[in-house]
Design an enzyme around this catalytic site. Structure first.
Site, PDB file in Angstrom:
ATOM      1  CG  ASP A 185      23.848  -5.704  -1.391  1.00  0.00           C
ATOM      2  OD1 ASP A 185      23.899  -6.650  -2.188  1.00  0.00           O
ATOM      3  OD2 ASP A 185      23.411  -5.820  -0.222  1.00  0.00           O
ATOM      4  CG  HIS A 244      22.005  -9.541  -1.680  1.00  0.00           C
ATOM      5  ND1 HIS A 244      22.567  -8.522  -0.943  1.00  0.00           N
ATOM      6  CD2 HIS A 244      21.708 -10.515  -0.795  1.00  0.00           C
ATOM      7  CE1 HIS A 244      22.600  -8.859   0.326  1.00  0.00           C
ATOM      8  NE2 HIS A 244      22.085 -10.065   0.453  1.00  0.00           N
ATOM      9  CG  ASN A 346      22.678 -15.253   6.748  1.00  0.00           C
ATOM     10  OD1 ASN A 346      22.125 -14.565   7.599  1.00  0.00           O
ATOM     11  ND2 ASN A 346      22.713 -14.938   5.471  1.00  0.00           N
ATOM     12  CB  SER A 424      21.023 -10.084   3.597  1.00  0.00           C
ATOM     13  OG  SER A 424      22.392 -10.239   3.416  1.00  0.00           O
TER      14      SER A 424
END
Length: 603
Positions: A185, A244, A346, A424
């Site tokens: 990430d 994130h 998404n 996520s």
């Protein structure tokens, strides 16, 4: 590698994969459509259908080239560099070998001013080479977020009876101790509610324009922030830093019973942060090396991993097919025993259009809201394996997923907690569950982990138009099932690769099983890893010790996809377990060749 970095605000010449923003707001439909359009361009007519996995007619700065086994370029950097120079001479383009990826593929740089036609010309030259297995653009990926512990009561996603994942019931069995989860990430920003469970990771970002921290790869996966200004990263509006990776990591393994903050799904597990996403996203090549390294593979120039992960979380991706380069890295990781969990995406579209959600050998996770319905943004479809809480904040912020974060808008500031929504956020719930399972039963294979998660899921309490896989993951039921011995995890593997002759006689690869009592199980798992450029040509059989054959795969003239990397289930309860089992493979049509890389039996 480009001759000079793109200046701030300029349009990146890299091929973008992401169709999701880093902020709490969903990416606009127009931007999503534009990103998908980049992936939908067809290949040049001379490119075989099996290689039509990435648009060749778009600008790109690097290519990932996989050479066939036995080719000099597959082993020798000097040979790969000479090949790049030769192709530069034939195309008139700037082609330069950069380095070897952990999978063995070559990273080849193009000139910084390469146009879509230039890229197509070089790709066509590589793909026409009989020594090349695949050649794909090095794509850019982005995070898929739109997003006695004092905040535990706000974590509906863990415990609420309606749409929570029933996590506390699993804690009676295990908290995930002994398992490391790699979070591939944005890296990690220091947080006191997570620090005790963070072990060494790595910064895999090689491009300084993306890394933000001013250097290339190094052993420090600290997240300096991924903010961008208006007009950068192909976005009209700017965005603050997302932190994130820290939010994802907190859902998996935030410290618990420490009198503060939130609880992690697998709070006894460890987090290894691997930084691959920075400003504007991150490249496939860096992600591929992170997958390889996380699972215990070797990456040139990177020290050996002392915190090998049994679970990988990838809450990232974008549009297009799963590239052969990425699939190869995933297959190798799974073959090393690492479970790979990825976000469905998404965009409120079929997850078959999102990568790495559409890769094989991964657990693809859709997101549900607090009512147990598919979240409005979540991707869906037959590619999805399972659903988990991802939250939905459009009416009430507290209906999102609360986790560890930082208050800095650009660079790190004070630690805090925040609600995010997105696939996520759903993905680390399942990665945490996989860690709980592996801790409860270390013998479990990735295939068994996926199977158990799906077979012990419960029906969604709400609705899911388009399909959300097996349902809502249930942590307590799943952990109890694997601890109870429904999966023994005893695996026997083949010892070497076998070439599959083109339109030739069948080949056989043996596995000798011993030390078992009685007959084979009614759900014998047969894991197969075959590299082949037209898998429809293949017929695959499992041959029992007494000679009985079980058809695993028939030939199909309409199946032009590459490779067979999957696990079949066979009712072999009528066969003695001990003895020599064989996998028989035959290529029934001309023009395409392949290799049985290996196979395994799991009882």
């Amino acid at each position: 590698m480009r001759t000079s970095p793109n200046s701030p605000g300029s349009s990146p010449r890299r091929k973008l994969v992401s169709v999701a923003a880093v902020s709490a707001a969903l990416l606009t439909a127009a931007t999503a459509q534009a990103a998908v359009a980049l992936e939908s361009s067809g290949p040049a007519p001379a490119v075989p259908a099996a290689q039509a996995e990435a648009a060749p007619g778009v600008p790109a700065e690097r290519l990932i080239v996989g050479y066939k086994s036995g080719a000099a370029e597959a082993e020798s950097n000097r040979a790969a560099a000479a090949d790049a120079e030769a192709k530069a001479g034939r195309t008139g383009e700037d082609v330069d070998f950069q380095r070897r990826l952990g999978t063995g593929a070559a990273l080849v740089a193009l000139g910084g001013n390469a146009t879509g036609k230039d890229v197509a010309d070089v790709l066509a030259e590589y793909r026409a080479d009989p020594q090349v297995a695949y050649a794909v653009p090095d794509r850019l990926n982005k995070p898929l977020a739109t997003p006695d512990d004092t905040e535990y009561a706000k974590q509906w996603d863990l415990f609420e009876s309606t749409a929570g994942m029933n996590v506390p019931g699993a804690w009676d069995v295990t908290t995930g101790s002994g398992v490391t989860v790699a979070v591939i990430d944005t890296g990690y920003v220091a947080h006191s509610d997570l620090a005790a469970n963070v072990v060494g990771g790595y910064d895999f970002i090689s491009d300084t324009a993306v890394s933000v921290d001013g250097d290339g790869r190094d052993g420090n996966p600290a997240d300096p922030g991924d903010w961008y200004a208006a007009g950068e990263c192909g976005q009209q509006a700017g965005s603050g830093s997302s932190w994130h990776g820290t939010h994802v990591a907190g859902t998996i393994a935030a410290a618990t019973n420490n009198g503060k903050g939130v609880a992690g799904v697998a709070h006894g597990a460890k987090i290894s942060p691997l930084r691959v996403l920075g400003k504007c996203g991150g490249y496939d090549s860096d992600i591929i090396d992170a997958i390889t390294w996380a699972s215990g593979g070797t990456v040139s120039g990177v020290p050996a991993n002392t915190n090998v992960a049994k679970v990988v979380n990838m809450s990232l991706g974008g549009g297009g097919a799963c590239s052969t380069a990425t699939q190869s890295a995933i297959n190798a990781a799974v073959n090393r025993g690492t479970t790979v969990v990825v976000a469905a995406g998404n965009e409120n579209q079929n997850a078959a259009n999102s990568s790495p959600a559409n890769c094989n050998n991964v657990i693809t996770v859709a997101a549900t809201n607090r009512a147990g319905s598919r979240a409005s943004y979540s991707n869906y479809g037959t590619t999805v394996d399972i659903a988990a809480p991802g939250g939905e904040t459009r009416t009430t912020t507290s209906n999102g997923i609360l986790s560890t974060l930082n208050s800095g808008t650009r660079t790190p500031s004070a630690e805090n907690y925040a609600y995010y929504q997105g696939t996520s956020m759903a993905t680390p719930h399942v990665a945490g569950l996989a860690a709980l399972m592996k801790s409860a039963n270390p013998a479990l294979t990735p295939a068994q982990i996926e199977s158990a998660i799906k077979s012990n899921a419960r029906a969604l309490p709400g609705t899911c138009s388009g399909g959300c896989g097996a349902g809502l993951a249930d942590a307590a039921k799943t952990v109890q099932a694997v601890r109870g011995g429904t999966s023994t995890g005893t695996t026997f593997s083949s010892t070497g690769a076998v070439a599959i002759p083109d339109a030739g006689a069948a080949i056989e690869s043996p596995i000798t099983v011993g030390g078992r009592s009685g007959n084979a199980p009614s759900a014998l798992q047969v894991g197969v890893d075959i590299t082949h450029t037209y898998r429809g040509d293949l017929v695959i059989d499992l041959v029992a010790p007494d000679g009985s054959a079980y058809r695993l795969k028939s030939a199909s003239s309409s199946d032009s996809a590459d490779h067979v990397t999957t696990t079949y289930t066979v009712n072999a309860s009528g066969e003695a377990a001990n003895g020599t089992w064989k996998l028989r493979v035959q290529d029934t049509a001309a023009r395409d060749t392949g290799t049985l890389n290996g196979w395994r039996l799991t009882f």
